[in-house]
Design a protein around this motif. Sequence first.
Motif, PDB file in Angstrom:
ATOM      1  N   ARG A  72       7.489  -6.097  -0.013  1.00  0.00           N
ATOM      2  CA  ARG A  72       7.820  -5.133  -1.068  1.00  0.00           C
ATOM      3  C   ARG A  72       7.176  -3.777  -0.827  1.00  0.00           C
ATOM      4  N   ARG A  73       5.945  -3.750  -0.317  1.00  0.00           N
ATOM      5  CA  ARG A  73       5.284  -2.462  -0.054  1.00  0.00           C
ATOM      6  C   ARG A  73       6.057  -1.652   0.978  1.00  0.00           C
ATOM      7  N   PHE A  74       6.539  -2.322   2.021  1.00  0.00           N
ATOM      8  CA  PHE A  74       7.323  -1.605   3.029  1.00  0.00           C
ATOM      9  C   PHE A  74       8.658  -1.146   2.449  1.00  0.00           C
ATOM     10  N   LEU A  75       9.250  -1.970   1.609  1.00  0.00           N
ATOM     11  CA  LEU A  75      10.498  -1.579   0.958  1.00  0.00           C
ATOM     12  C   LEU A  75      10.304  -0.341   0.095  1.00  0.00           C
ATOM     13  N   ARG A  76       9.267  -0.343  -0.699  1.00  0.00           N
ATOM     14  CA  ARG A  76       8.999   0.793  -1.583  1.00  0.00           C
ATOM     15  C   ARG A  76       8.668   2.050  -0.796  1.00  0.00           C
ATOM     16  N   ALA A  77       8.036   1.875   0.346  1.00  0.00           N
ATOM     17  CA  ALA A  77       7.711   3.030   1.180  1.00  0.00           C
ATOM     18  C   ALA A  77       8.959   3.700   1.736  1.00  0.00           C
ATOM     19  N   ARG A  78      10.058   2.952   1.776  1.00  0.00           N
ATOM     20  CA  ARG A  78      11.324   3.496   2.272  1.00  0.00           C
ATOM     21  C   ARG A  78      12.388   3.504   1.176  1.00  0.00           C
ATOM     22  N   ASP A  79      11.913   3.670  -0.071  1.00  0.00           N
ATOM     23  CA  ASP A  79      12.818   3.828  -1.217  1.00  0.00           C
ATOM     24  C   ASP A  79      13.849   2.714  -1.309  1.00  0.00           C
ATOM     25  N   LEU A  80      13.412   1.486  -0.994  1.00  0.00           N
ATOM     26  CA  LEU A  80      14.226   0.267  -1.109  1.00  0.00           C
ATOM     27  C   LEU A  80      15.412   0.229  -0.153  1.00  0.00           C
ATOM     28  N   ASP A  81      15.340   1.013   0.906  1.00  0.00           N
ATOM     29  CA  ASP A  81      16.354   0.950   1.955  1.00  0.00           C
ATOM     30  C   ASP A  81      15.970  -0.194   2.899  1.00  0.00           C
ATOM     31  N   VAL A  82      16.728  -1.283   2.853  1.00  0.00           N
ATOM     32  CA  VAL A  82      16.371  -2.491   3.598  1.00  0.00           C
ATOM     33  C   VAL A  82      16.320  -2.246   5.101  1.00  0.00           C
ATOM     34  N   ILE A 228       2.317  14.766   6.208  1.00  0.00           N
ATOM     35  CA  ILE A 228       2.117  13.842   5.092  1.00  0.00           C
ATOM     36  C   ILE A 228       3.461  13.571   4.425  1.00  0.00           C
ATOM     37  N   ASP A 229       3.816  12.301   4.242  1.00  0.00           N
ATOM     38  CA  ASP A 229       5.110  12.010   3.620  1.00  0.00           C
ATOM     39  C   ASP A 229       5.068  12.325   2.125  1.00  0.00           C
ATOM     40  N   ASP A 230       6.239  12.444   1.541  1.00  0.00           N
ATOM     41  CA  ASP A 230       6.337  12.905   0.153  1.00  0.00           C
ATOM     42  C   ASP A 230       5.649  11.958  -0.821  1.00  0.00           C
ATOM     43  N   ASN A 231       5.746  10.654  -0.572  1.00  0.00           N
ATOM     44  CA  ASN A 231       5.104   9.689  -1.464  1.00  0.00           C
ATOM     45  C   ASN A 231       3.591   9.860  -1.473  1.00  0.00           C
ATOM     46  N   THR A 232       3.017  10.134  -0.298  1.00  0.00           N
ATOM     47  CA  THR A 232       1.574  10.319  -0.198  1.00  0.00           C
ATOM     48  C   THR A 232       1.148  11.639  -0.836  1.00  0.00           C
TER      49      THR A 232
END
Length: 273
Positions: A72-82, A228-232
């Motif tokens: 789930r953490r990796f999914l959320r890091a990519r905005d749920l793009d599988v 730095i990515d936008d989420n960070t």
Amino acid sequence: METVSTEPAKSELDSNQDLLAKDEAKAQAVVLQDDGGLKDSSEAELKKISLMRTLVEARDPSSKEVDDLMIRRFLRARDLDVEKASAMFLKYLKWKHSFVPNGSVSPSEICDDLAQEKMYVQGVDKKGRPITVAFAAKHFQNKNGLEAFKRYVVFALEKLCSRIPAGEEKFLSIADIKGWGYANSDLRGYLSALTILQDYYPERLGKLFIVHAPYMFMKVWKLVYPFIDDNTKKKIVFVENKKLKSTLLEEIDESQLPEIYGGKLQLVPIQDS
């Protein structure tokens, strides 16, 4: 004579899409058993966790060893793009197997960085996230070079993650830049640490407070910021000196705040935490 196929080679993307398509119907009926950690996941997110697990396990069987929270953490890091999350996760596994083949970094591998005592861990914030404090003025490039520093970063992140309680996934960090000068400037080291955090430990950083930042440091910050990515970026807060304690107290109880910021806890070197 070797026979040459006239059919076009199937791309990895096509293969991934096939896997996703085959599992789509199954995922519609899957109800993941909730261990308490996924209770804040939506039904759509749970389905994507199932889809991603099927995809990555087909590519790397060692994926079966990780839990749904990591997926789930990796999914959320990519905005749920599988597809994107799966590629990111498989890259992480490849890095983990090669960079930390024994599963962890031994203190004996990073003696010079540990001797600088530049990172500390103590207390938790109001959400229960462990708190780490890093002192930029204590960081110097050592004789063992960049690879040793990267191992130190992994050691520190693993230490932090091991202290995260059940039901929480993130930590809070305070970066203290007081006394920082060009002797401490290590652009390659900073970018390497950022890459490791963003690519291999996604959704672990809850908030980063940057305190006592001098003008000189801001010149280096401008070089790092584009990476730095936008989420960070959303998690980074520069704190004014005159509002230091009051700002930290918004996230941390005084009983859990380090003494140097007006709290009650002594700093503990990360290797002793």
